[in-house]
Write a protein that holds these residues in place. Structure first.
Motif, mmCIF file in Angstrom:
data_model
loop_
_atom_site.group_PDB
_atom_site.id
_atom_site.type_symbol
_atom_site.label_atom_id
_atom_site.label_comp_id
_atom_site.label_asym_id
_atom_site.label_seq_id
_atom_site.Cartn_x
_atom_site.Cartn_y
_atom_site.Cartn_z
ATOM 1 N N ASP A 1 57.464 38.627 46.876
ATOM 2 C CA ASP A 1 56.744 38.345 48.121
ATOM 3 C C ASP A 1 57.632 37.583 49.108
ATOM 4 O O ASP A 1 57.600 37.842 50.316
ATOM 5 C CB ASP A 1 55.488 37.536 47.804
ATOM 6 C CG ASP A 1 54.653 37.269 49.041
ATOM 7 O OD1 ASP A 1 54.124 38.239 49.620
ATOM 8 O OD2 ASP A 1 54.547 36.099 49.452
ATOM 9 N N TYR A 2 58.442 36.652 48.578
ATOM 10 C CA TYR A 2 59.347 35.863 49.430
ATOM 11 C C TYR A 2 60.361 36.761 50.139
ATOM 12 O O TYR A 2 60.564 36.656 51.358
ATOM 13 C CB TYR A 2 60.062 34.823 48.566
ATOM 14 C CG TYR A 2 61.077 33.980 49.303
ATOM 15 C CD1 TYR A 2 60.688 33.088 50.287
ATOM 16 C CD2 TYR A 2 62.436 34.089 48.997
ATOM 17 C CE1 TYR A 2 61.632 32.318 50.967
ATOM 18 C CE2 TYR A 2 63.376 33.322 49.661
ATOM 19 C CZ TYR A 2 62.968 32.432 50.646
ATOM 20 O OH TYR A 2 63.890 31.684 51.309
ATOM 21 N N PHE A 3 60.972 37.667 49.377
ATOM 22 C CA PHE A 3 61.960 38.568 49.977
ATOM 23 C C PHE A 3 61.281 39.605 50.885
ATOM 24 O O PHE A 3 61.868 40.038 51.878
ATOM 25 C CB PHE A 3 62.782 39.260 48.882
ATOM 26 C CG PHE A 3 63.844 38.387 48.287
ATOM 27 C CD1 PHE A 3 65.068 38.251 48.913
ATOM 28 C CD2 PHE A 3 63.618 37.689 47.112
ATOM 29 C CE1 PHE A 3 66.058 37.447 48.368
ATOM 30 C CE2 PHE A 3 64.598 36.876 46.564
ATOM 31 C CZ PHE A 3 65.821 36.749 47.192
ATOM 32 N N TRP A 4 60.056 39.992 50.561
ATOM 33 C CA TRP A 4 59.310 40.928 51.412
ATOM 34 C C TRP A 4 59.006 40.295 52.768
ATOM 35 O O TRP A 4 59.094 40.948 53.811
ATOM 36 C CB TRP A 4 58.035 41.365 50.707
ATOM 37 C CG TRP A 4 57.084 42.180 51.545
ATOM 38 C CD1 TRP A 4 55.807 41.863 51.872
ATOM 39 C CD2 TRP A 4 57.338 43.449 52.153
ATOM 40 N NE1 TRP A 4 55.238 42.831 52.648
ATOM 41 C CE2 TRP A 4 56.168 43.834 52.842
ATOM 42 C CE3 TRP A 4 58.451 44.287 52.194
ATOM 43 C CZ2 TRP A 4 56.073 45.021 53.551
ATOM 44 C CZ3 TRP A 4 58.351 45.486 52.909
ATOM 45 C CH2 TRP A 4 57.188 45.840 53.573
ATOM 46 N N LYS A 5 58.664 39.003 52.751
ATOM 47 C CA LYS A 5 58.423 38.290 54.009
ATOM 48 C C LYS A 5 59.691 38.266 54.868
ATOM 49 O O LYS A 5 59.637 38.512 56.070
ATOM 50 C CB LYS A 5 57.952 36.863 53.730
ATOM 51 C CG LYS A 5 56.507 36.742 53.314
ATOM 52 C CD LYS A 5 56.141 35.284 53.054
ATOM 53 C CE LYS A 5 54.686 35.168 52.612
ATOM 54 N NZ LYS A 5 54.329 33.753 52.281
ATOM 55 N N ILE A 6 60.821 37.965 54.236
ATOM 56 C CA ILE A 6 62.095 37.913 54.970
ATOM 57 C C ILE A 6 62.437 39.289 55.534
ATOM 58 O O ILE A 6 62.890 39.419 56.684
ATOM 59 C CB ILE A 6 63.224 37.387 54.064
ATOM 60 C CG1 ILE A 6 62.976 35.913 53.742
ATOM 61 C CG2 ILE A 6 64.587 37.577 54.725
ATOM 62 C CD1 ILE A 6 63.932 35.333 52.741
ATOM 63 N N LEU A 7 62.202 40.334 54.731
ATOM 64 C CA LEU A 7 62.493 41.688 55.187
ATOM 65 C C LEU A 7 61.623 42.057 56.391
ATOM 66 O O LEU A 7 62.128 42.621 57.373
ATOM 67 C CB LEU A 7 62.268 42.688 54.053
ATOM 68 C CG LEU A 7 62.525 44.166 54.392
ATOM 69 C CD1 LEU A 7 63.970 44.375 54.815
ATOM 70 C CD2 LEU A 7 62.174 45.063 53.211
ATOM 71 N N THR A 8 60.337 41.732 56.332
ATOM 72 C CA THR A 8 59.447 42.063 57.463
ATOM 73 C C THR A 8 59.808 41.262 58.709
ATOM 74 O O THR A 8 59.725 41.778 59.825
ATOM 75 C CB THR A 8 57.978 41.812 57.086
ATOM 76 O OG1 THR A 8 57.815 40.471 56.611
ATOM 77 C CG2 THR A 8 57.519 42.789 56.014
ATOM 78 N N VAL A 9 60.203 40.001 58.513
ATOM 79 C CA VAL A 9 60.652 39.187 59.655
ATOM 80 C C VAL A 9 61.901 39.803 60.283
ATOM 81 O O VAL A 9 62.017 39.907 61.514
ATOM 82 C CB VAL A 9 60.930 37.732 59.211
ATOM 83 C CG1 VAL A 9 61.702 36.974 60.289
ATOM 84 C CG2 VAL A 9 59.637 37.006 58.908
#
Length: 678
Positions: free
Chosen positions: A387-395
């Motif tokens: 979830d942490y890396f998914w947030k960074i990717l979407t940002v």
């Protein structure tokens, strides 16, 4: 939430409109001052009437918006240094070549060129007259002499020179870039022509520069590699002058150049770190107020150390407002926070509006807050790490959507693997910045352990290696993309329409989306129509000759460059990108060219021109032919004489004098730029 309905955003937009109007249209400072006074009086009267009658009217809002537009114009004019009474341009003529005694102060050190160390300087006096204003100072490189520092006061005897203008079509306009920083002339001297004086005072800029130099001296004891030290300076001190061209280009191609520009990302992380360490203050009475004061003080101290660049100034301004809002326990509307920071910055620095970094920074933030929640909701991982890396990717993806149109407009390339470099670095950027701050503090106290310095240098090297690997995947770096202002407007309309349609799939959002698609199609049709023309261009290229023949989207290039020079040359690329060229062919230089009903004769080093029954409209002189200009004019009776960059300057001066006497138009590409026949 409907952010465009808030007053501060509307007032900020009106201020921006005023600045843009004044940038492109001249408005008298006296006239706009009287207009402001009149509008303030009208606003007061209108407010008084409304308070007495209790009736709603549109006049108060209309007057307020017009007042804000006028305030934007007034702000632009009052900051325009050409309006200052003591500005150096009012005391001398730059066309006069007599030498002047100039006293100046170093204000900023720029990235050096091959032959010059470059500085932005503030003028103090010309001869005996006190003046103000900024100039570009070029000092010939000398390995025996140390570079000058901020606040150094120098005296030199020289004359002002005009800034270089773009000689060839679609070339970067360095002159316009400097003028947006209130720099209108340059001085070129050697170190032997400079006398250094004792500076009477030290400014905050000088103090911050001394601190940066002290930090670098301390870090030099720990055997950091030059590239590692350059990254530390860029990442933590906001100074990118020491970055090599290759290293900087790697970050550009990897889509990670924002990591090296101290901006909102860095300031936000630093704010979180400082806020965590200052959290114990909240236990005391008025501790929260004290915490906010310390936070803002430390943030602006960091901005000073970073040289108060445009990026760090806007970031610190925005996060200062966020800190105050959080202290008041009020929900911070990010759109209002952005609008307030833009409003404050433009009141003090109106030309920030035309800064590329300023535009990209705010567009990225707007895209993140608008688009990232929509992208994140597409998939919600159960594992926290994913979830942490998914947030960074979407940002990262949201930010790219925000800056892609304007990035293509300015830089004409797109890093296809941007998400890899961002996913590999941004999650650890807080750690990199935190360790970096610790390393600098310990180095200043002379207690930095060598193992910690070695570990930090290794981390920086790994980051550089990752960026280099991504940048070397050239297949995924899309270059030379033609993109003009109509495309920018059309694609931003499409992005905004897509966001609205994502949120609410009703008739209006879908209609807006379809209209945006039509705008994109219209932009490409407009570009095709605008570039459906023919042109014959004699370009300026030092020691070489180059001719372009444009037919709609096709380009024929005649030249005498060798393969190595041709591969490094940017003239062809700049013109092709700027004019939407789809195909080009290379050819050798001919003796005669026909363009519609006009004829060009080329006279090269052989000096052959005596052709019977032939009177060309234009004559191009190249490779310094030894000829008698009077005889040439009498023999073939040309209408125009052109000399390109392959000729000796002494020859050109002689030809020019002859043409002036014979009242025949003469065009030297080095002085007047490329010769274009349309």
């Amino acid at each position: 939430m409907k952010p465009l309905n808030t007053v501060i955003i509307k007032l900020t937009l009106c201020l921006i409109i005023g600045i843009v109007l004044c940038h492109y249209f001249t408005v008298s400072l006296i006239v706009i001052s009287y207009c402001l006074l009149a509008l303030f009086a009208l606003l007061g009267i209108c407010s008084y009437v409304l308070n007495r009658t209790f009736k709603k009217t549109i006049w108060f809002g209309c007057i307020a918006y017009i007042l804000m537009i006028c305030l934007g114009i007034y702000t632009y004019q009052t900051h325009n240094q050409l309006n200052f009474k003591k500005h150096y341009t009012t005391l001398h003529s730059t066309d006069v070549k007599d030498t002047k005694l100039i006293r100046l102060k170093i204000r900023e050190r720029l990235k050096s060129s091959t032959y010059y160390d470059k500085y932005v300087v503030e003028l103090i006096a010309i001869n005996k007259a006190s003046v103000n204003g900024k100039c570009l100072l070029n000092i010939s490189k000398d390995s025996l002499n140390a570079a000058y520092t901020i606040d150094d006061v120098l005296i030199t005897s020289t004359n002002f020179k005009s800034l270089p203008f773009p000689i060839n079509p679609n070339q970067f306009n360095y002159k316009a870039y400097l003028e947006k920083q209130y720099i209108y002339h340059q001085l070129s001297v050697s170190d032997h022509d400079i006398l250094k004086l004792k500076s009477p005072e030290t400014t905050v800029y000088g103090l911050s520069d001394q601190l940066r130099q002290t930090i670098n001296k301390k870090l030099n004891y720990y055997n950091f590699k030059p590239e590692e030290l350059a990254i530390i300076n860029a990442l933590l001190l906001g100074q990118r002058q020491d970055l090599s061209q290759d290293l900087q280009q790697n970050y550009v191609n990897a889509g990670a150049i924002h990591i090296l520009a101290v901006s909102g990302l860095h300031v936000g992380i630093i704010l979180l770190i400082l806020s965590h360490f200052l959290k114990p203050l909240e236990r005391f009475r008025n501790g929260t107020v004290l915490k906010v004061i310390i936070l803002i003080t430390l943030l602006w101290s960091f901005a000073l150390i970073a040289g108060l660049s445009a990026s760090v100034t806007r970031a610190v301004t925005m996060f200062s407002i966020v800190s105050v809002a959080l202290h008041w326990k009020r929900a911070t509307n990010i759109y209002n926070t952005l609008a307030i920071s833009v409003f404050i910055l433009l009141l003090f620095k109106p030309l920030f509006l035309f800064d590329v970094g300023f535009q990209m920074s705010y567009l990225a933030v707007l895209a993140i807050v608008s688009l990232q929640p929509l992208l994140y909701n597409i998939w919600k991982p159960k594992w926290k790490a994913i979830d942490y890396f998914w947030k960074i990717l979407t940002v990262t993806i949201a930010a790219q959507f925000g800056v892609v149109p304007i990035s293509l407009y300015y830089f004409h390339q797109f890093p296809g693997l941007f998400f890899i470099s961002n996913l590999a670095i941004i999650p650890f950027l807080g750690l990199i910045l935190g360790i970096g701050i610790l390393v600098i503090v310990l180095a200043l106290c002379n207690i930095l352990p060598q193992f910690l310095a070695t570990i930090y240098g290794f981390i920086i090297s790994v980051m550089n290696d990752i960026i280099k690997w991504v940048a070397n995947q050239e297949l995924y770096v899309l270059k030379h993309i033609s993109f003009d202002i109509t495309h920018v407007i059309a694609f931003y309309s499409l992005i905004i329409a897509s966001i609205f349609m994502f949120k609410k799939q009703h008739f209006k959002p879908i209609s807006f989306f379809l209209i945006a698609i039509l705008l994109v199609q219209g932009a490409y049709m407009h570009s095709a129509f605008k570039n459906s023309n023919e042109a014959f261009i004699i370009l300026h290229k030092s020691r070489y000759s180059m001719i372009f023949q444009k037919l709609n989207s096709e380009l024929k290039i005649s030249h005498n460059l060798d393969s190595m020079s041709l591969s490094k040359d940017k003239i062809i690329t700049n013109y092709s990108v700027g004019n939407f060229i789809t195909s080009s062919t290379l050819d050798t230089l001919q003796s005669v060219y026909q363009f519609h009903d006009r004829t060009l004769l080329i006279i090269d080093s052989l000096g052959v021109y005596n052709v019977k029954r032939f009177e060309p409209d234009y004559v191009l002189l190249r490779n310094s032919p030894k000829l008698n200009m009077n005889r040439v004019i009498d023999s073939i009776n040309p209408k125009y004489i052109i000399a390109d960059g392959s000729n000796y300057t002494s020859y050109v001066k002689r030809w020019k004098q002859t043409c002036l006497k014979r009242k025949l138009p003469f065009h030297y590409t080095k002085e007047k730029g490329a010769f274009i026949i349309k």
